[in-house]
Design a protein around this motif. Structure first.
Motif: not given
Length: 382
Positions: A332-347
């Protein structure tokens, strides 16, 4: 295209109304347990139903209660995942000494001991950043004072755990899967202890107490997530830095206690969450995943949740191509971070998922967040 299951690591943003209601609750005479409130319970029930619905609408296939049953009185309360346990365990009391105010503790060869939270090695390297509220590094403060283990531990959280179970199961749609989080013995035992004769005895006492909470969750058909950041995070709380061998021995005690606490539970219903702490500090003193993974893989759990998106640990995905992953372990890897408010690109998120699919197959990957989104990520962005 194969379907990838999705989940979160637990904590999700509370509404302002829920935060204010929690902040308005009163403490019992002991100074750290909350007085029950029928109005608060009703508000909580409604909030859980709403957050489950929002997860469902977002495409989450394994939903949680957002950890709403674990009281947060402000958006910066980082301790709810842990402090909730103080409400459910007897043998604790306020003594004026806790992990934030206790004297500095020093370790030596073969003697790994945790020092206070404010004595972490990462803090020593960046004192200015940690002292500056504007830096985003400062951890905030918990809503509940941290007590000390002053007597024999005993479980008293039956009603509270059953209420968590009830609120989530009532919110689930037919056939929908849900999970609840609970603190692991090793992380719970980081409270200051004046009763038990040794660190190991203290850890095992928590394991014996918490096993009842674990069983109540799995008996309800829910997935149990064991929150155990102490396995990796405590490395930074050992001063001076220990040898990896000594720290592995320290960790082995905690994994053994965890295995005792979950003995007999359906393995596929037990998930272990590993992280390096949710505060937004530099984390340059984090322990590499490779150093701790052999001990972590001894945990008799069905799935393993871990940080794989934050910039201090994302590079470690290659490790999963090298280690012998148990055939029955779901990642169950984290693939969306929580350390900043930057929203990762879906790719980018898709690429992260693909790394783990390549390692173990899509049937054994559940995409998740690194850690809880309820404390530091703005609610709109979470």
């Amino acid at each position: 295209m194969p379907t990838i299951q999705t989940t979160t690591a637990g904590s999700l943003p509370r509404s302002q109304a829920l935060l204010e209601a929690a902040g308005a609750r009163t403490f019992a005479e002991d100074g750290f347990t909350w007085e029950p409130s029928a109005d608060y319970d009703a508000l909580l029930t409604q909030a859980v139903a709403e957050v489950v619905s929002r997860q469902r609408d977002a495409g989450i296939t394994l939903v949680g209660d957002g950890e709403y049953g674990k009281t947060m009185a402000s958006a910066l309360d980082y301790g709810a995942w842990w402090s909730y346990s103080f409400q459910r365990v007897a043998g604790l009391a306020l003594t004026g000494t806790d992990l934030f105010s206790q004297p500095r503790v020093r370790s030596g060869p073969g003697d790994v001991r945790l020092t206070s939270f404010v004595d972490r090695r990462d803090r020593h390297l960046f004192p200015g950043a940690y002292a500056d509220p504007a830096s985003g590094v400062s951890e905030g403060s918990p809503a509940t004072a941290f007590p000390t283990t002053t007597g024999p531990l005993a479980y008293r959280g039956q009603d509270a755990t059953d209420a968590d179970v009830r609120r989530l199961t009532e919110a689930l749609a037919p056939g929908e899967r849900g999970f609840l989080t609970a603190i692991a013995p090793g992380s719970a035992a980081r409270v200051w202890n004046t009763h038990y004769g040794s660190d190991e005895e203290h850890v095992w006492a928590w394991a014996e107490v918490l096993k009842e909470e674990y069983r109540r969750i799995t008996d309800a058909g829910l997935v149990l997530q064991l929150d155990d950041p102490s396995l990796a995070e405590s490395w930074d709380q050992v001063n001076p830095e220990p040898s990896v061998e000594d720290y592995r021995a320290f960790t082995r005690v905690r994994v053994d206690a965890l295995n005792h606490a979950i003995e007999g539970l359906p393995r596929e219903q037990v998930r272990l969450h590993l992280c390096w702490g949710s505060w937004h500090g530099p984390h340059v003193t984090d322990l590499p995943l490779a150093a701790i993974l052999p001990e972590v893989l001894r945990a008799r759990v069905g799935s393993l949740s871990f940080e794989a998106a934050n910039s201090r640990h994302e590079h470690e995905w290659t490790l999963w191509q090298e280690v012998d992953v148990p055939d029955d372990l779901v990642l169950v890897p984290g693939v969306v971070g929580h350390a900043t408010n930057v929203v990762e690109h879906p790719d980018l998120v898709a690429q992260r998922i693909g790394r783990f699919v390549d390692a173990v197959g899509h049937e054994r990957v559940i995409a998740s967040t690194d850690c809880g989104l309820g404390g530091r990520v703005h609610p709109e962005i979470a």
